[in-house]
Design an enzyme around this catalytic site. Structure first.
Site, PDB file in Angstrom:
ATOM      1  N   ASN A   9       0.810  -1.212   0.000  1.00  0.00           N
ATOM      2  CA  ASN A   9       0.000   0.000   0.000  1.00  0.00           C
ATOM      3  C   ASN A   9       0.845   1.265   0.000  1.00  0.00           C
ATOM      4  OD1 ASN A   9      -2.976  -0.574   0.123  1.00  0.00           O
ATOM      5  ND2 ASN A   9      -2.216  -1.999   1.649  1.00  0.00           N
ATOM      6  N   LEU A  11       4.796   1.177  -0.370  1.00  0.00           N
ATOM      7  CA  LEU A  11       5.972   1.038  -1.220  1.00  0.00           C
ATOM      8  C   LEU A  11       5.829  -0.151  -2.160  1.00  0.00           C
ATOM      9  CD1 LEU A  11       8.970   1.528   1.280  1.00  0.00           C
ATOM     10  CD2 LEU A  11       8.177   3.137  -0.453  1.00  0.00           C
ATOM     11  N   LYS A  13       8.174  -2.690  -3.896  1.00  0.00           N
ATOM     12  CA  LYS A  13       9.537  -3.174  -3.821  1.00  0.00           C
ATOM     13  C   LYS A  13       9.820  -4.088  -5.012  1.00  0.00           C
ATOM     14  CE  LYS A  13       7.616  -3.695  -0.265  1.00  0.00           C
ATOM     15  NZ  LYS A  13       6.351  -3.086   0.216  1.00  0.00           N
ATOM     16  N   VAL A 100      -2.767 -11.035  -0.356  1.00  0.00           N
ATOM     17  CA  VAL A 100      -1.845 -12.029  -0.917  1.00  0.00           C
ATOM     18  C   VAL A 100      -0.461 -11.930  -0.274  1.00  0.00           C
ATOM     19  CG1 VAL A 100      -1.117 -10.635  -2.909  1.00  0.00           C
ATOM     20  CG2 VAL A 100      -1.065 -13.135  -3.056  1.00  0.00           C
ATOM     21  N   ASP A 101      -0.080 -10.729   0.205  1.00  0.00           N
ATOM     22  CA  ASP A 101       1.214 -10.624   0.900  1.00  0.00           C
ATOM     23  C   ASP A 101       1.192 -11.453   2.188  1.00  0.00           C
ATOM     24  OD1 ASP A 101      -0.632  -8.826   2.039  1.00  0.00           O
ATOM     25  OD2 ASP A 101       0.833  -7.235   2.364  1.00  0.00           O
ATOM     26  N   ARG A 102       0.054 -11.459   2.859  1.00  0.00           N
ATOM     27  CA  ARG A 102      -0.072 -12.276   4.078  1.00  0.00           C
ATOM     28  C   ARG A 102      -0.013 -13.759   3.735  1.00  0.00           C
ATOM     29  NH1 ARG A 102      -5.520 -10.537   6.764  1.00  0.00           N
ATOM     30  NH2 ARG A 102      -4.815 -12.068   8.302  1.00  0.00           N
TER      31      ARG A 102
END
Ligand SMILES: Nc1ncnc2c1ncn2[C@@H]1O[C@H](COP(=O)(O)OP(=O)(O)O)[C@@H](O)[C@H]1O
Ligand SMILES: CC(C)(COP(=O)(O)O)[C@@H](O)C(=O)NCCC(=O)O
Ligand SMILES: [K+]
Length: 279
Positions: A9, A11, A13, A100-102
């Protein structure tokens, strides 16, 4: 080269990984925005054979990014939350709604350590649990350090918590607005992480290894007393596990994976919880 993208939300990377040697060649980050400019925001796509993406940004940002990449790169893989993957069963009632990052962090953590507590300290601080055997128990979403600070609107947003500062000092009462805010949000974040960890370990009767990632992982790490490891590439680890491309990845190795931290004894966790409730 493989281009890995982790669009958060705050940055976005990226890192470039050598397909042959599995080495990380370069990395960078830009503020998350509507569109990518290859050559400026991300490396030139001429050297890229495959892209792997984790994105929690707006759906249109992801769609546009993928559309752009597909015109230039032979293979584009997009991570998504599913009901089951790599031995982990998603604990959400509607699995595709889990960020999806989790999900990728939970998969990486499980691949590395078996059951685990995966903490991602970014715009939000998320704490997810995978039990031994692979059941994702669900998780918690707390505002991240920067969001907590901005929500107070006290003009302190530009004074960050000193990542090198003494953590003991960060636990003392502030005598200026900046210190009161910084110490307050810091205590809020580390207390939440520790309490959540103890609660869930107690509920399930198991002491789990804790893994930390995200832009604020290092500063949060300093205040968290539970033994843990910091793994900056944990989300990328999930992408590697889901879409293995190099020899090392096919053999199950994830870049930058730490040693599995020792878990505290369950009795100690329970004693700490009981003690905090007596106070
Ligand atoms: N150089 C930096 N630029 C911006 N934010 C940073 C930087 N270093 C640490 N941070 C912290 O990291 C957070 C962003 O972490 P990150 O994990 O990238 O979040 P997200 O995945 O939500 O975009 C910011 O909210 C801020 O508190
Ligand atoms: C909770 C999050 C906002 C965290 O994102 P981040 O702080 O990494 O940018 C993200 O994982 C997300 O949008 N999740 C969808 C809602 C959910 O996980 O339930
Ligand atoms: K996060």
């Amino acid at each position: 080269m493989i281009l890995d993208l982790d669009i958060g939300n705050t940055l976005s990377k990226w890192r470039l990984k050598d397909t042959e040697s599995s080495e990380i060649r370069s990395r960078g980050a830009v503020w998350t925005r509507e569109e990518w400019r290859p050559g400026a925001d991300i490396p030139d796509l001429d050297v890229v054979e495959a892209v792997r993406i984790s994105s929690v940004a707006r759906r249109e940002v992801l769609n546009d990014t993928v559309a752009l990449l597909r015109t230039r790169v032979p293979r584009v893989y997009v991570g998504c939350s599913t009901r089951e993957a790599l031995g982990v069963t998603n604990g959400y009632d509607e699995p595709w709604r889990l960020g999806v990052d989790r999900w990728l962090g939970a998969l990486a953590g499980y691949q590395l350590a078996g059951g685990c507590c995966a903490v991602d300290c970014g715009s939000a601080i998320t704490v997810d649990f995978v039990l031994p055997g692979g059941a994702h128990a669900g998780g918690y979403i707390v505002p991240g350090l920067r969001l907590m600070k901005e929500s107070l609107r006290l003009g302190t947003r530009n004074v960050a918590i000193d990542p090198e500062g003494e953590e003991d000092t960060l636990l003392t009462p502030g005598r200026t607005t900046v210190d009161a805010v910084n110490h307050g949000i810091y205590v809020a974040a580390i207390s939440a992480v520790q309490r959540i960890y103890s609660e869930v370990c107690d509920q399930h009767g198991v002491a789990l290894p804790m893994l930390l990632t995200g832009g604020d992982a290092r500063v949060v790490s300093r205040g968290v007393a539970v033994p843990h490891a910091v793994w900056p590439d944990m989300v990328y680890g999930g992408l590697e596990a889901c879409f293995p491309l190099t020899l090392a990845e096919r053999a199950g190795r994830m870049s930058g994976a730490p040693d599995v931290p020792a878990s505290p004894a369950l009795e100690k966790i329970r004693a700490g919880l009981a003690f905090s409730m007596l106070l």
